[in-house]
Design a protein around this motif. Structure first.
Motif, PDB file in Angstrom:
ATOM      1  N   THR A 149      17.019 -21.611  31.786  1.00  0.00           N
ATOM      2  CA  THR A 149      17.013 -22.470  30.605  1.00  0.00           C
ATOM      3  C   THR A 149      16.121 -21.939  29.482  1.00  0.00           C
ATOM      4  N   ALA A 150      15.159 -21.109  29.816  1.00  0.00           N
ATOM      5  CA  ALA A 150      14.287 -20.467  28.812  1.00  0.00           C
ATOM      6  C   ALA A 150      13.727 -21.474  27.819  1.00  0.00           C
ATOM      7  N   PHE A 151      13.056 -22.500  28.326  1.00  0.00           N
ATOM      8  CA  PHE A 151      12.457 -23.518  27.466  1.00  0.00           C
ATOM      9  C   PHE A 151      11.512 -22.912  26.427  1.00  0.00           C
ATOM     10  N   ASP A 152      10.905 -21.774  26.748  1.00  0.00           N
ATOM     11  CA  ASP A 152       9.911 -21.182  25.840  1.00  0.00           C
ATOM     12  C   ASP A 152      10.514 -20.679  24.537  1.00  0.00           C
ATOM     13  N   ILE A 153      11.823 -20.388  24.516  1.00  0.00           N
ATOM     14  CA  ILE A 153      12.442 -19.919  23.268  1.00  0.00           C
ATOM     15  C   ILE A 153      13.522 -20.877  22.776  1.00  0.00           C
ATOM     16  N   SER A 154      13.693 -21.999  23.456  1.00  0.00           N
ATOM     17  CA  SER A 154      14.728 -22.949  23.062  1.00  0.00           C
ATOM     18  C   SER A 154      14.476 -23.507  21.672  1.00  0.00           C
ATOM     19  N   GLY A 155      15.552 -23.649  20.901  1.00  0.00           N
ATOM     20  CA  GLY A 155      15.464 -24.215  19.560  1.00  0.00           C
ATOM     21  C   GLY A 155      15.069 -23.238  18.484  1.00  0.00           C
ATOM     22  N   GLN A 156      14.868 -21.972  18.847  1.00  0.00           N
ATOM     23  CA  GLN A 156      14.428 -20.972  17.869  1.00  0.00           C
ATOM     24  C   GLN A 156      15.565 -20.070  17.383  1.00  0.00           C
ATOM     25  N   ASN A 157      16.751 -20.270  17.919  1.00  0.00           N
ATOM     26  CA  ASN A 157      17.939 -19.502  17.535  1.00  0.00           C
ATOM     27  C   ASN A 157      17.769 -18.000  17.767  1.00  0.00           C
ATOM     28  N   ILE A 158      17.061 -17.656  18.857  1.00  0.00           N
ATOM     29  CA  ILE A 158      16.867 -16.235  19.168  1.00  0.00           C
ATOM     30  C   ILE A 158      17.424 -15.869  20.544  1.00  0.00           C
ATOM     31  N   ALA A 159      18.056 -16.813  21.225  1.00  0.00           N
ATOM     32  CA  ALA A 159      18.576 -16.544  22.561  1.00  0.00           C
ATOM     33  C   ALA A 159      19.752 -15.579  22.492  1.00  0.00           C
ATOM     34  N   ASN A 160      19.775 -14.621  23.410  1.00  0.00           N
ATOM     35  CA  ASN A 160      20.848 -13.630  23.475  1.00  0.00           C
ATOM     36  C   ASN A 160      22.031 -14.218  24.241  1.00  0.00           C
ATOM     37  N   PRO A 161      23.215 -14.311  23.621  1.00  0.00           N
ATOM     38  CA  PRO A 161      24.352 -14.945  24.285  1.00  0.00           C
ATOM     39  C   PRO A 161      25.213 -13.993  25.115  1.00  0.00           C
ATOM     40  N   SER A 162      24.811 -12.721  25.242  1.00  0.00           N
ATOM     41  CA  SER A 162      25.704 -11.718  25.829  1.00  0.00           C
ATOM     42  C   SER A 162      26.134 -12.047  27.253  1.00  0.00           C
ATOM     43  N   SER A 163      25.210 -12.569  28.074  1.00  0.00           N
ATOM     44  CA  SER A 163      25.585 -12.891  29.453  1.00  0.00           C
ATOM     45  C   SER A 163      26.566 -14.064  29.494  1.00  0.00           C
ATOM     46  N   MET A 164      26.359 -15.056  28.645  1.00  0.00           N
ATOM     47  CA  MET A 164      27.287 -16.182  28.572  1.00  0.00           C
ATOM     48  C   MET A 164      28.642 -15.741  28.037  1.00  0.00           C
ATOM     49  N   THR A 165      28.629 -14.881  27.031  1.00  0.00           N
ATOM     50  CA  THR A 165      29.884 -14.366  26.481  1.00  0.00           C
ATOM     51  C   THR A 165      30.671 -13.609  27.552  1.00  0.00           C
ATOM     52  N   ASP A 166      29.987 -12.749  28.285  1.00  0.00           N
ATOM     53  CA  ASP A 166      30.662 -12.001  29.347  1.00  0.00           C
ATOM     54  C   ASP A 166      31.182 -12.925  30.438  1.00  0.00           C
ATOM     55  N   ALA A 167      30.426 -13.983  30.741  1.00  0.00           N
ATOM     56  CA  ALA A 167      30.886 -14.950  31.740  1.00  0.00           C
ATOM     57  C   ALA A 167      32.190 -15.612  31.296  1.00  0.00           C
ATOM     58  N   LEU A 168      32.266 -15.988  30.034  1.00  0.00           N
ATOM     59  CA  LEU A 168      33.482 -16.613  29.501  1.00  0.00           C
ATOM     60  C   LEU A 168      34.664 -15.648  29.513  1.00  0.00           C
ATOM     61  N   LEU A 169      34.427 -14.418  29.099  1.00  0.00           N
ATOM     62  CA  LEU A 169      35.499 -13.426  29.081  1.00  0.00           C
ATOM     63  C   LEU A 169      35.956 -13.091  30.497  1.00  0.00           C
ATOM     64  N   PHE A 170      35.013 -12.995  31.422  1.00  0.00           N
ATOM     65  CA  PHE A 170      35.337 -12.737  32.826  1.00  0.00           C
ATOM     66  C   PHE A 170      36.217 -13.868  33.365  1.00  0.00           C
ATOM     67  N   ALA A 171      35.832 -15.110  33.091  1.00  0.00           N
ATOM     68  CA  ALA A 171      36.601 -16.256  33.569  1.00  0.00           C
ATOM     69  C   ALA A 171      37.984 -16.300  32.942  1.00  0.00           C
ATOM     70  N   ALA A 172      38.051 -16.074  31.638  1.00  0.00           N
ATOM     71  CA  ALA A 172      39.331 -16.139  30.937  1.00  0.00           C
ATOM     72  C   ALA A 172      40.307 -15.084  31.435  1.00  0.00           C
ATOM     73  N   ALA A 173      39.785 -13.898  31.743  1.00  0.00           N
ATOM     74  CA  ALA A 173      40.648 -12.801  32.194  1.00  0.00           C
ATOM     75  C   ALA A 173      41.263 -13.085  33.559  1.00  0.00           C
ATOM     76  N   ARG A 174      40.652 -13.979  34.326  1.00  0.00           N
ATOM     77  CA  ARG A 174      41.129 -14.265  35.672  1.00  0.00           C
ATOM     78  C   ARG A 174      41.690 -15.674  35.821  1.00  0.00           C
ATOM     79  N   ALA A 175      41.851 -16.360  34.695  1.00  0.00           N
ATOM     80  CA  ALA A 175      42.330 -17.748  34.726  1.00  0.00           C
ATOM     81  C   ALA A 175      43.848 -17.784  34.898  1.00  0.00           C
ATOM     82  N   LYS A 176      44.298 -18.830  35.542  1.00  0.00           N
ATOM     83  CA  LYS A 176      45.730 -19.067  35.710  1.00  0.00           C
ATOM     84  C   LYS A 176      46.249 -19.855  34.503  1.00  0.00           C
ATOM     85  N   PRO A 177      47.592 -19.954  34.349  1.00  0.00           N
ATOM     86  CA  PRO A 177      48.128 -20.729  33.225  1.00  0.00           C
ATOM     87  C   PRO A 177      47.561 -22.134  33.205  1.00  0.00           C
TER      88      PRO A 177
END
Length: 310
Positions: free
Chosen positions: A278-306
């Motif tokens: 959750t990284a409470f120490d940097i929350s609300g500062q708009n500096i969190a790196n979204p790359s792992s979340m982005t990759d998670a979404l792309l990974f899920a989408a690539a393997r999703a069924k109709p």
């Protein structure tokens, strides 16, 4: 049609809403899926969410959220209810579920009887859930997860290792590897040097390797984990089966050249998450790196069924 991907936004006081919104704004994610976000609405709007980005299923708190990013009853309530609903929808629609980070203390404050996502998912969506991590061609599965090092000798049974290896082998096949070659890590340094530094290798892990071959699983081991990570990074193995949490994550985080995606394999639907907290120490500062979340979404989408309507 683009596949539906369900997203729980995590603890509203952490960076979950921020990395969720940043990822939803990524053109690759927009082209890959139809996202459905489940989470506390105020924190998402504060992070820049709008209805143009995704459908939102709002989870409101019964108590006010704290002004500062800390573990809280309200954070535990909204994040837990979001995951509960996400699981129900994923079971109904067979859509993948991507979970932003929750805070274990917040869940405890709300009275949740689970230490985290994995334990809840196992109870609701398949007791065979295996924790594994993927970063490009690097893949590892965990025989044990969040346990004290002192408990490992008791927990590492032949049955547990065999079961984990079977699920890991199946998950690697689902990733497109036809005949996975798995390396099984030793527990002790130097694979115990033939019993000088422990008995687990000779008494438990080695007989397990023989049992895996009877299951037609190509597995080598037990082998020292430090050398295995170098061999895996060089392409010798398709995946490493690690005995405990840090044996997997230390090597992976050092060797990974791409963002790491966390998968719970063996469930009735695909569950993926980023690998940060959750990284409470940097929350609300708009500096969190979204790359792992982005990759998670792309990974899920690539393997999703109709998609199915809900």
């Amino acid at each position: 049609m683009k596949p539906i991907v369900l997203i729980t936004a995590g603890d509203p006081l952490g960076i979950g809403p921020e990395v969720t919104v940043k990822s939803l704004k990524n053109p690759l994610v927009q082209r890959a899926c139809l996202p459905v976000v489940i989470g506390e609405p105020t924190s998402l709007v504060r992070a820049g969410f709008s209805d143009k980005l995704a459908r939102l299923i709002a989870i409101d708190a019964s108590a006010p959220l704290p002004d500062k990013p800390v573990p809280s009853f309200a954070g535990g309530e909204t994040s837990y209810k979001a995951v509960e609903l996400g699981i129900k929808l994923a079971l109904k629609t067979k859509s993948p579920l991507v979970t932003a980070p929750i805070n274990k203390q917040s869940w405890a404050l709300y009275g949740v009887p689970y230490t985290g996502h994995t334990e809840l998912l196992r109870e609701r969506a398949g007791k065979e859930g295996l924790m594994m991590f993927v970063s490009g061609a690097l893949r590892c599965g965990l025989v044990t997860e969040h346990f004290a090092i002192a408990d490992l000798p008791r927990l590492l049974t032949k049955e547990r290792i065999v079961e984990s290896a079977i699920h890991f082998n199946r998950a690697l096949k689902q990733l497109g590897i036809k005949s996975p070659h798995i390396a099984v890590c030793a527990l002790n340094p130097h694979a115990s040097d033939n019993g000088k530094f422990g008995t687990e290798e000779n008494e438990v892990i080695l007989p397990t390797i023989k049992a895996l071959r009877r299951h037609r699983i190509k597995a080598d081991g037990p082998l020292p984990a430090d050398a295995l990570w170098l061999a895996h990074a060089a392409g010798k193995y398709d995946g490493l089966l690690c005995m405990y949490h840090d044996q997997a994550l230390l090597g992976l985080k050092l060797a990974a050249k791409k963002p790491i995606v966390h998968i719970t394999a063996g469930l009735k639907f695909l569950r993926v998450s980023p690998t940060h907290g959750t990284a409470f120490d940097i929350s609300g500062q708009n500096i969190a790196n979204p790359s792992s979340m982005t990759d998670a979404l792309l990974f899920a989408a690539a393997r999703a069924k109709p998609p199915k309507i809900f």
